[in-house]
Design a protein around this motif. Sequence first.
Motif, PDB file in Angstrom:
ATOM      1  N   GLN A 181     131.923 -68.286  31.709  1.00 46.78           N
ATOM      2  CA  GLN A 181     132.331 -67.648  32.955  1.00 46.78           C
ATOM      3  C   GLN A 181     131.207 -67.745  33.991  1.00 46.78           C
ATOM      4  OE1 GLN A 181     135.498 -66.588  33.445  1.00 46.78           O
ATOM      5  NE2 GLN A 181     135.792 -67.486  31.410  1.00 46.78           N
ATOM      6  N   PRO A 182     131.558 -67.648  35.297  1.00 45.97           N
ATOM      7  CA  PRO A 182     130.518 -67.661  36.333  1.00 45.97           C
ATOM      8  C   PRO A 182     129.508 -66.543  36.103  1.00 45.97           C
ATOM      9  CG  PRO A 182     132.693 -67.844  37.313  1.00 45.97           C
ATOM     10  CD  PRO A 182     132.896 -67.565  35.850  1.00 45.97           C
ATOM     11  N   GLY A 183     128.308 -66.731  36.623  1.00 41.86           N
ATOM     12  CA  GLY A 183     127.263 -65.732  36.459  1.00 41.86           C
ATOM     13  C   GLY A 183     126.191 -66.209  35.496  1.00 41.86           C
ATOM     14  N   GLN A 184     126.412 -67.355  34.863  1.00 39.90           N
ATOM     15  CA  GLN A 184     125.370 -67.932  34.010  1.00 39.90           C
ATOM     16  C   GLN A 184     124.383 -68.677  34.911  1.00 39.90           C
ATOM     17  OE1 GLN A 184     127.447 -70.670  31.366  1.00 39.90           O
ATOM     18  NE2 GLN A 184     127.180 -72.286  32.839  1.00 39.90           N
ATOM     19  N   PRO A 185     123.194 -69.011  34.371  1.00 42.17           N
ATOM     20  CA  PRO A 185     122.181 -69.629  35.245  1.00 42.17           C
ATOM     21  C   PRO A 185     122.512 -71.058  35.698  1.00 42.17           C
ATOM     22  CG  PRO A 185     121.379 -69.464  32.985  1.00 42.17           C
ATOM     23  CD  PRO A 185     122.675 -68.711  33.041  1.00 42.17           C
ATOM     24  N   ASP A 186     123.371 -71.784  34.988  1.00 36.85           N
ATOM     25  CA  ASP A 186     123.648 -73.173  35.356  1.00 36.85           C
ATOM     26  C   ASP A 186     124.858 -73.266  36.288  1.00 36.85           C
ATOM     27  OD1 ASP A 186     121.680 -73.761  33.463  1.00 36.85           O
ATOM     28  OD2 ASP A 186     123.154 -73.911  31.852  1.00 36.85           O
ATOM     29  N   PRO A 187     124.858 -74.263  37.205  1.00 36.11           N
ATOM     30  CA  PRO A 187     126.042 -74.457  38.048  1.00 36.11           C
ATOM     31  C   PRO A 187     127.244 -74.740  37.150  1.00 36.11           C
ATOM     32  CG  PRO A 187     124.231 -75.855  38.779  1.00 36.11           C
ATOM     33  CD  PRO A 187     123.818 -75.240  37.477  1.00 36.11           C
ATOM     34  N   LEU A 188     128.361 -74.076  37.412  1.00 37.50           N
ATOM     35  CA  LEU A 188     129.523 -74.166  36.533  1.00 37.50           C
ATOM     36  C   LEU A 188     130.774 -74.461  37.341  1.00 37.50           C
ATOM     37  CD1 LEU A 188     130.688 -73.567  33.612  1.00 37.50           C
ATOM     38  CD2 LEU A 188     131.043 -71.238  34.428  1.00 37.50           C
ATOM     39  N   SER A 189     131.544 -75.467  36.907  1.00 42.24           N
ATOM     40  CA  SER A 189     132.825 -75.762  37.539  1.00 42.24           C
ATOM     41  C   SER A 189     133.934 -75.502  36.538  1.00 42.24           C
ATOM     42  CB  SER A 189     132.889 -77.231  37.961  1.00 42.24           C
ATOM     43  OG  SER A 189     131.912 -77.500  38.924  1.00 42.24           O
ATOM     44  N   HIS A 190     134.950 -74.754  36.968  1.00 42.73           N
ATOM     45  CA  HIS A 190     136.145 -74.541  36.157  1.00 42.73           C
ATOM     46  C   HIS A 190     137.174 -75.571  36.580  1.00 42.73           C
ATOM     47  CE1 HIS A 190     135.876 -70.857  33.674  1.00 42.73           C
ATOM     48  NE2 HIS A 190     134.803 -70.671  34.420  1.00 42.73           N
ATOM     49  N   CYS A 191     137.730 -76.299  35.617  1.00 45.34           N
ATOM     50  CA  CYS A 191     138.609 -77.410  35.927  1.00 45.34           C
ATOM     51  C   CYS A 191     139.986 -77.252  35.285  1.00 45.34           C
ATOM     52  CB  CYS A 191     137.993 -78.719  35.428  1.00 45.34           C
ATOM     53  SG  CYS A 191     136.359 -79.049  36.113  1.00 45.34           S
ATOM     54  N   LYS A 192     140.998 -77.660  36.033  1.00 47.21           N
ATOM     55  CA  LYS A 192     142.376 -77.705  35.541  1.00 47.21           C
ATOM     56  C   LYS A 192     142.904 -79.063  35.977  1.00 47.21           C
ATOM     57  CE  LYS A 192     146.894 -75.571  36.389  1.00 47.21           C
ATOM     58  NZ  LYS A 192     147.615 -74.541  37.159  1.00 47.21           N
ATOM     59  N   GLU A 193     143.143 -79.951  35.029  1.00 44.65           N
ATOM     60  CA  GLU A 193     143.567 -81.311  35.336  1.00 44.65           C
ATOM     61  C   GLU A 193     144.797 -81.680  34.520  1.00 44.65           C
ATOM     62  OE1 GLU A 193     142.357 -83.468  37.577  1.00 44.65           O
ATOM     63  OE2 GLU A 193     140.731 -82.149  38.236  1.00 44.65           O
ATOM     64  N   LYS A 194     145.537 -82.672  34.997  1.00 46.55           N
ATOM     65  CA  LYS A 194     146.700 -83.161  34.248  1.00 46.55           C
ATOM     66  C   LYS A 194     146.290 -84.357  33.407  1.00 46.55           C
ATOM     67  CE  LYS A 194     150.817 -81.463  36.181  1.00 46.55           C
ATOM     68  NZ  LYS A 194     152.119 -81.686  36.762  1.00 46.55           N
ATOM     69  N   ASN A 251     129.042 -69.429  42.622  1.00 44.89           N
ATOM     70  CA  ASN A 251     128.784 -69.508  41.184  1.00 44.89           C
ATOM     71  C   ASN A 251     127.626 -68.598  40.758  1.00 44.89           C
ATOM     72  OD1 ASN A 251     126.520 -70.849  42.103  1.00 44.89           O
ATOM     73  ND2 ASN A 251     127.075 -72.837  41.276  1.00 44.89           N
ATOM     74  N   GLY A 252     127.133 -67.777  41.691  1.00 49.07           N
ATOM     75  CA  GLY A 252     126.078 -66.836  41.347  1.00 49.07           C
ATOM     76  C   GLY A 252     124.680 -67.429  41.436  1.00 49.07           C
ATOM     77  N   GLN A 253     124.572 -68.661  41.906  1.00 48.57           N
ATOM     78  CA  GLN A 253     123.263 -69.309  42.008  1.00 48.57           C
ATOM     79  C   GLN A 253     122.758 -69.290  43.446  1.00 48.57           C
ATOM     80  OE1 GLN A 253     123.653 -73.276  40.189  1.00 48.57           O
ATOM     81  NE2 GLN A 253     122.002 -72.498  38.953  1.00 48.57           N
ATOM     82  N   ILE A 254     121.435 -69.249  43.575  1.00 51.98           N
ATOM     83  CA  ILE A 254     120.825 -69.359  44.899  1.00 51.98           C
ATOM     84  C   ILE A 254     121.075 -70.784  45.404  1.00 51.98           C
ATOM     85  CG2 ILE A 254     118.648 -69.289  46.188  1.00 51.98           C
ATOM     86  CD1 ILE A 254     119.285 -66.551  45.173  1.00 51.98           C
ATOM     87  N   CYS A 255     121.698 -70.895  46.567  1.00 53.82           N
ATOM     88  CA  CYS A 255     121.969 -72.195  47.211  1.00 53.82           C
ATOM     89  C   CYS A 255     122.663 -73.184  46.273  1.00 53.82           C
ATOM     90  CB  CYS A 255     120.690 -72.799  47.797  1.00 53.82           C
ATOM     91  SG  CYS A 255     119.908 -71.732  49.025  1.00 53.82           S
ATOM     92  N   ASN A 256     123.518 -72.660  45.389  1.00 52.57           N
ATOM     93  CA  ASN A 256     124.308 -73.500  44.479  1.00 52.57           C
ATOM     94  C   ASN A 256     123.417 -74.360  43.571  1.00 52.57           C
ATOM     95  OD1 ASN A 256     126.731 -74.548  43.448  1.00 52.57           O
ATOM     96  ND2 ASN A 256     126.809 -76.186  44.963  1.00 52.57           N
ATOM     97  N   GLY A 257     122.153 -73.969  43.422  1.00 50.16           N
ATOM     98  CA  GLY A 257     121.233 -74.760  42.600  1.00 50.16           C
ATOM     99  C   GLY A 257     120.856 -76.078  43.253  1.00 50.16           C
TER     100      GLY A 257
END
Length: 152
Positions: A114-127, A36-42
Amino acid sequence: CSGNGICKCRVCECFPNFTGSACDCSLDTTPCMASNGQICNGRGTCECGTCNCTDPKFQGPTCEMCQTCLGVCAEHKDCVQCRAFNKGEKKETCSQECMHFNMTRVESRDKLPQPGQPDPLSHCKEKDVDDCWFYFTYSVNSNGEANVHVVE
């Protein structure tokens, strides 16, 4: 001096980007970069080019592996569904159980953060309950505030 410095009077003088008494500690954080572009996943600190995970649930070279985690997407899907679409398992309890995040609606998937922002980010696809896919992102900022962006 581990090949990373010069020995002068029995003391290592390290080249740039190296430290430690034997210049064996790299200051390069590239090996600690999570997907996600963060050091050690934040969730940890980068010490000598290796992640030291501070959150005990997370492990691995970049603190991204979590064996006990449901997954951010599965964990929040019911709340996102009731807040965004007023349906799902938590529809009746939504206002009590699901107000722990800020929600922003976006028109389409390409408008999601999109990834690359300072906060940990999860993209989700759910039913959803009607067997339709819905898409959202979940992130937590430095103040500990959760932010959800959901495609309308």
